[in-house]
Design a protein around this motif. Structure first.
Motif, PDB file in Angstrom:
ATOM      1  N   PRO A 196     -91.995 -12.078  59.584  1.00 28.24           N
ATOM      2  CA  PRO A 196     -93.011 -12.041  58.771  1.00 28.24           C
ATOM      3  C   PRO A 196     -92.775 -10.878  57.740  1.00 28.24           C
ATOM      4  CG  PRO A 196     -93.862 -12.315  60.652  1.00 28.24           C
ATOM      5  CD  PRO A 196     -92.351 -12.138  61.128  1.00 28.24           C
ATOM      6  N   ILE A 197     -93.303 -11.158  56.350  1.00 28.65           N
ATOM      7  CA  ILE A 197     -93.064 -10.327  55.541  1.00 28.65           C
ATOM      8  C   ILE A 197     -94.509  -9.895  55.045  1.00 28.65           C
ATOM      9  CG2 ILE A 197     -92.047  -9.689  53.152  1.00 28.65           C
ATOM     10  CD1 ILE A 197     -89.967 -11.431  53.729  1.00 28.65           C
ATOM     11  N   PHE A 198     -94.851  -8.647  54.786  1.00 29.84           N
ATOM     12  CA  PHE A 198     -96.111  -8.035  54.521  1.00 29.84           C
ATOM     13  C   PHE A 198     -95.959  -6.670  53.644  1.00 29.84           C
ATOM     14  CE2 PHE A 198     -95.664  -6.443  58.602  1.00 29.84           C
ATOM     15  CZ  PHE A 198     -96.201  -5.116  58.439  1.00 29.84           C
ATOM     16  N   ARG A 199     -96.961  -6.277  52.976  1.00 29.43           N
ATOM     17  CA  ARG A 199     -97.030  -5.118  52.195  1.00 29.43           C
ATOM     18  C   ARG A 199     -98.252  -4.035  52.701  1.00 29.43           C
ATOM     19  NH1 ARG A 199     -94.264  -4.449  47.801  1.00 29.43           N
ATOM     20  NH2 ARG A 199     -93.071  -6.320  46.770  1.00 29.43           N
ATOM     21  N   TYR A 200     -97.763  -2.971  52.924  1.00 33.29           N
ATOM     22  CA  TYR A 200     -98.790  -1.928  53.563  1.00 33.29           C
ATOM     23  C   TYR A 200     -98.729  -0.708  52.848  1.00 33.29           C
ATOM     24  CZ  TYR A 200    -101.050   1.516  56.761  1.00 33.29           C
ATOM     25  OH  TYR A 200    -101.838   2.562  57.308  1.00 33.29           O
ATOM     26  N   PHE A 259     -91.343  -5.640  57.230  1.00 31.72           N
ATOM     27  CA  PHE A 259     -91.012  -6.859  57.746  1.00 31.72           C
ATOM     28  C   PHE A 259     -91.744  -6.648  59.327  1.00 31.72           C
ATOM     29  CE2 PHE A 259     -87.762  -6.226  54.818  1.00 31.72           C
ATOM     30  CZ  PHE A 259     -87.328  -7.631  54.220  1.00 31.72           C
ATOM     31  N   GLY A 260     -92.131  -7.769  59.571  1.00 28.53           N
ATOM     32  CA  GLY A 260     -93.124  -7.875  61.066  1.00 28.53           C
ATOM     33  C   GLY A 260     -92.069  -8.209  61.957  1.00 28.53           C
TER      34      GLY A 260
END
Length: 321
Positions: A298-302, A308-309
Motif C-alpha cells: 500500500p502507498i499512502f501520504r503522511y 509505503f505500507g
C-alpha cells in the motif's frame, strides 16, 4: 478447472524431459503417474508422492478417504507440465489418468495426459475442444476435538491481539454477540473501549506463581499462536485438517474480520501474513473452491510525504458464476 500445457520450443526440453515417476494405485484402482516430488494430500497433510506408503490414507475426488494398495516405481518417464486456470501446476507422465468433462460429449471420460496434450491443449488449440477437470468435493478429514471454537479462533486470527493478552478490536456488535454464544462456561467478553474488547474468565484464576491465568490464552500457547504479531499469525495444523463444518466456521470467523465482498461480487481475504494467506487458500481449496493469491504494498501520504505500507496478501476466492 481448465488445463493447458506448454509445448513451445523454448519449454520443450523442460516440459517433456525425463524425470523419475511413481505410479500409485489407490482403493479405486486408478493409476496416478506423478513426478516423485509432487505433493499428495494425506490424512496428515501434504507429502511428496515418493514418501507415500502402502496403507496410507489419501482422498478421492469425492473427498472421501481411500487407502493406497500398491506403489510401483516406474523409473524415468517423459513428463508434461499441466497448468490449470487458477495458476496451479502439476507434473504428470504421459499415462497419468485424468477425469475430464468434454463439452461435446456432455459427460465425463477418463483420458491419459498424452491425449490431454494432443486433443485438449488450450495453449495452441484455442478454438478447439477445451476439457474441464472437476474440482474435488469437500475433503472429509473427520471432526476433531479442537481446544478453541473454530469461529472464535478465526476472529482472533483476523482482528485479535494475542501478543500478550486475548483481546479484540472490532466495530461489529454481531461478531461480539456470536463470540459470546460460543464461549465455554466461565468466560465473558468485556468492553474496554469503543471498539476494544477482551475475552476473560468470569472468575479470575492464578497460577502457582501468582499470575492471572486464562484458559484460552493457555490453549493459544499450546497452538503456538500466543505472542504472534499480525504478520506472523497462522492457522494451526489441527484446524487445517479438521472436519468440514469446523473448517467452514473457521473461514467464517476469518472472513467476518478480514474478508471483503467487492462491488463486482468478488470475495477477497486480506492478511499481512504470507503463511496465513496460504493457510486460508488451503482451507478454501479443501472445501472444493479455487483461489488466487496476489500481493501489494500500500502507498499512502503522511504529512505530505509518500510512504509505503506493510506488504499485504490478497486471497481471491474464485466461485463458479
Amino acid at each position: 478447472m481448465i488445463p493447458k500445457t506448454f509445448p513451445n520450443k523454448f519449454q520443450q526440453q523442460a516440459l517433456q524431459s525425463i524425470k523419475r515417476f511413481i505410479l500409485m494405485l489407490t482403493g479405486v484402482r486408478g493409476g496416478k503417474g506423478l513426478w516423485e516430488e509432487e505433493p499428495v494430500l494425506t490424512s496428515k497433510g501434504y507429502v511428496p508422492i515418493k514418501d507415500i506408503k502402502v496403507g496410507d490414507i489419501l482422498f478421492d475426488r469425492n473427498g472421501k478417504k481411500t487407502r493406497v494398495t500398491d506403489i510401483f516405481n516406474r523409473g524415468l518417464q517423459p513428463c508434461y507440465s499441466v497448468e490449470f486456470n487458477d495458476g496451479k501446476k502439476i507434473i504428470a507422465d504421459s499415462e497419468h489418468l485424468w477425469v475430464i468433462i468434454d463439452p461435446h460429449r456432455r459427460g465425463e471420460k477418463v483420458i491419459k495426459t498424452e491425449e490431454l496434450y494432443t486433443k485438449y491443449n488450450c495453449y495452441w488449440n484455442k478454438k478447439g475442444t477445451k476439457a474441464t477437470i472437476p474440482v474435488t468435493k469437500p475433503i472429509d478429514f473427520g471432526e476433531k476435538k479442537l481446544p478453541i471454537d473454530p469461529y472464535i479462533l478465526g476472529v482472533l486470527l483476523g482482528d485479535g491481539s494475542i501478543t500478550n493478552s486475548c483481546s479484540l478490536s472490532i466495530g461489529d456488535k454481531e461478531i461480539i454477540e456470536e463470540i459470546e454464544k460460543r464461549l465455554p462456561g466461565g468466560f465473558k467478553v468485556t468492553q474496554k473501549g469503543k471498539f476494544d474488547f477482551s475475552i476473560v474468565e468470569s472468575v479470575r484464576r492464578h497460577n502457582r506463581f501468582g499470575y492471572p491465568e486464562n484458559r484460552i490464552t493457555e490453549e493459544l500457547k499450546k497452538l503456538g499462536l500466543f505472542g504472534k504479531k499480525s504478520g506472523d499469525k497462522f492457522v494451526p495444523k489441527e484446524y487445517l485438517l479438521s472436519g468440514i463444518k469446523q473448517r467452514l466456521e473457521l473461514i467464517r470467523g476469518m472472513m467476518d474480520t478480514d474478508g471483503y465482498v467487492c462491488k463486482n461480487k468478488d470475495i477477497i481475504f486480506y492478511t499481512i501474513s504470507e503463511k496465513m494467506a496460504k493457510n486460508f487458500q488451503f482451507l478454501i481449496e479443501s472445501l472444493g473452491g479455487k483461489t488466487r493469491i496476489s500481493s501489494k504494498n500500500p502507498i499512502f501520504r503522511y504529512n505530505g510525504i509518500k510512504r509505503f505500507g506493510q506488504k499485504c496478501y490478497i486471497v481471491r476466492i474464485i466461485l463458479k458464476r
